[in-house]
Design a protein around this motif. Structure first.
Motif, PDB file in Angstrom:
ATOM      1  N   ARG A 117       0.830  -1.211   0.000  1.00 60.53           N
ATOM      2  CA  ARG A 117       0.000   0.000   0.000  1.00 60.53           C
ATOM      3  C   ARG A 117       0.861   1.257   0.000  1.00 60.53           C
ATOM      4  N   LEU A 118       2.003   1.182   0.686  1.00 58.52           N
ATOM      5  CA  LEU A 118       2.917   2.321   0.693  1.00 58.52           C
ATOM      6  C   LEU A 118       3.457   2.595  -0.705  1.00 58.52           C
ATOM      7  N   VAL A 119       3.766   1.547  -1.448  1.00 57.87           N
ATOM      8  CA  VAL A 119       4.265   1.706  -2.820  1.00 57.87           C
ATOM      9  C   VAL A 119       3.176   2.265  -3.723  1.00 57.87           C
ATOM     10  N   TYR A 120       1.950   1.790  -3.563  1.00 59.35           N
ATOM     11  CA  TYR A 120       0.847   2.245  -4.411  1.00 59.35           C
ATOM     12  C   TYR A 120       0.411   3.671  -4.098  1.00 59.35           C
ATOM     13  N   SER A 121       0.717   4.152  -2.894  1.00 60.67           N
ATOM     14  CA  SER A 121       0.245   5.478  -2.494  1.00 60.67           C
ATOM     15  C   SER A 121       0.903   6.570  -3.334  1.00 60.67           C
ATOM     16  N   ARG A 122       0.193   7.666  -3.527  1.00 58.85           N
ATOM     17  CA  ARG A 122       0.684   8.782  -4.343  1.00 58.85           C
ATOM     18  C   ARG A 122       1.800   9.525  -3.624  1.00 58.85           C
ATOM     19  N   ASP A 123       1.653   9.718  -2.304  1.00 56.11           N
ATOM     20  CA  ASP A 123       2.654  10.423  -1.496  1.00 56.11           C
ATOM     21  C   ASP A 123       2.985   9.516  -0.311  1.00 56.11           C
ATOM     22  N   HIS A 124       4.171   8.929  -0.323  1.00 50.76           N
ATOM     23  CA  HIS A 124       4.532   7.954   0.707  1.00 50.76           C
ATOM     24  C   HIS A 124       4.501   8.559   2.108  1.00 50.76           C
ATOM     25  N   TRP A 125       5.097   9.739   2.257  1.00 50.77           N
ATOM     26  CA  TRP A 125       5.155  10.354   3.582  1.00 50.77           C
ATOM     27  C   TRP A 125       3.764  10.731   4.067  1.00 50.77           C
ATOM     28  N   HIS A 126       2.914  11.212   3.159  1.00 49.41           N
ATOM     29  CA  HIS A 126       1.532  11.548   3.528  1.00 49.41           C
ATOM     30  C   HIS A 126       0.783  10.283   3.956  1.00 49.41           C
ATOM     31  N   PHE A 127       1.029   9.191   3.276  1.00 44.33           N
ATOM     32  CA  PHE A 127       0.384   7.925   3.633  1.00 44.33           C
ATOM     33  C   PHE A 127       0.792   7.498   5.039  1.00 44.33           C
ATOM     34  N   VAL A 128       2.073   7.596   5.353  1.00 46.98           N
ATOM     35  CA  VAL A 128       2.550   7.188   6.682  1.00 46.98           C
ATOM     36  C   VAL A 128       1.943   8.071   7.765  1.00 46.98           C
ATOM     37  N   ARG A 129       1.864   9.381   7.492  1.00 46.87           N
ATOM     38  CA  ARG A 129       1.344  10.317   8.496  1.00 46.87           C
ATOM     39  C   ARG A 129      -0.154  10.157   8.719  1.00 46.87           C
ATOM     40  N   THR A 130      -0.895   9.964   7.651  1.00 46.26           N
ATOM     41  CA  THR A 130      -2.358   9.893   7.782  1.00 46.26           C
ATOM     42  C   THR A 130      -2.855   8.493   8.116  1.00 46.26           C
ATOM     43  N   ARG A 131      -2.065   7.482   7.819  1.00 47.62           N
ATOM     44  CA  ARG A 131      -2.459   6.107   8.115  1.00 47.62           C
ATOM     45  C   ARG A 131      -1.547   5.529   9.189  1.00 47.62           C
ATOM     46  N   TRP A 132      -1.266   6.328  10.210  1.00 45.09           N
ATOM     47  CA  TRP A 132      -0.336   5.909  11.264  1.00 45.09           C
ATOM     48  C   TRP A 132      -0.846   4.700  12.038  1.00 45.09           C
ATOM     49  N   LEU A 133      -2.170   4.570  12.143  1.00 43.89           N
ATOM     50  CA  LEU A 133      -2.722   3.433  12.864  1.00 43.89           C
ATOM     51  C   LEU A 133      -2.423   2.128  12.130  1.00 43.89           C
ATOM     52  N   ASP A 134      -2.409   2.169  10.808  1.00 42.50           N
ATOM     53  CA  ASP A 134      -2.057   0.987  10.037  1.00 42.50           C
ATOM     54  C   ASP A 134      -0.640   0.532  10.337  1.00 42.50           C
ATOM     55  N   LEU A 135       0.268   1.489  10.495  1.00 42.76           N
ATOM     56  CA  LEU A 135       1.657   1.155  10.803  1.00 42.76           C
ATOM     57  C   LEU A 135       1.765   0.517  12.189  1.00 42.76           C
ATOM     58  N   ILE A 136       1.014   1.049  13.156  1.00 46.68           N
ATOM     59  CA  ILE A 136       1.067   0.510  14.513  1.00 46.68           C
ATOM     60  C   ILE A 136       0.586  -0.934  14.557  1.00 46.68           C
TER      61      ILE A 136
END
Length: 215
Positions: free
Chosen positions: A66-85
């Motif tokens: 999903r990180l690779v498919y995302s348009r902005d990797h850093w934005h994905f990490v910041r807005t989907r932080w719960l997914d990372l946890i």
């Protein structure tokens, strides 16, 4: 193009859901067996440990995709932080229901009864699963600790139930450092999950009463 990336990300998330569900069941089952049956033979122990590692690897691979498919990797990490946890700590996967609850509320200003009932049901199930996972984790650390008062899995379940509902009888409390960290996390998360259930239930009742009054 950005639109293509967004479309591919949504398609990937849709296709991955059934496999993530299976991986979640396998991870929780393997962790349950390893905690509740400590005297496993080397062969069975290696099997269930392999199941744990493989299912965990599936979570990591899905998140990286999903990180690779995302348009902005850093934005994905910041807005989907719960997914990372929940990828790093798979026992916390029921927390994803909190994110789903928030997205549903933002998507529709006035959600229908079916949507509210679904959120209420999912949040309730998430609270039960999280309480079960916390019971396993605390029991694993506390059962052999000196001066511990959580000696059986039943004690751990009782502790998790009283903590999730913010009752806090105090007759069963963790004494190990990691057990107390789990307890603190469950206190905060319990308020969020139980609040989602109560809030959805209240909204459901109010909408039903309003509809009955309009008739």
């Amino acid at each position: 193009m950005p639109v293509d990336r967004d479309t591919r990300l949504q398609e990937w998330e849709r296709r991955a859901q059934p496999y993530l569900f299976i991986a979640s069941i396998l991870f929780l089952t393997s962790y349950t067996v390893r905690v509740l049956i400590p005297g496993l033979s080397p062969g069975w122990g290696a099997l269930w440990e392999t199941v744990t590692i493989v299912s965990w690897a599936a979570f990591v691979a899905e998140y990286l995709a999903r990180l690779v498919y995302s348009r902005d990797h850093w934005h994905f990490v910041r807005t989907r932080w719960l997914d990372l946890i929940v990828t790093v700590l798979p026992l916390l996967r029921p927390l994803l229901m909190i994110d789903l609850h928030e997205r549903m509320q933002l998507r529709r200003a006035a959600p229908g009864l079916a949507l509210e009932a679904r959120v209420m049901t999912y949040s309730g199930l998430a609270a039960l699963l999280l309480g079960y996972a916390a019971s396993l984790a605390v029991y694993h650390d506390e059962r052999s600790a000196p001066d511990a008062n959580i000696r059986t899995f039943g004690d751990a379940v009782w502790w998790a139930a009283s903590t999730l509902t913010t009752t806090g009888y105090g007759d069963a409390t963790p004494v190990t450092p990691r057990g107390r960290v789990i307890a603190v996390g469950l206190m905060f998360v319990g308020v969020a999950l139980v609040g989602a259930v109560v809030g959805s239930f209240s909204a459901y009742l109010m909408r039903r009463f309003r509809q009955e009054g309009e008739r």
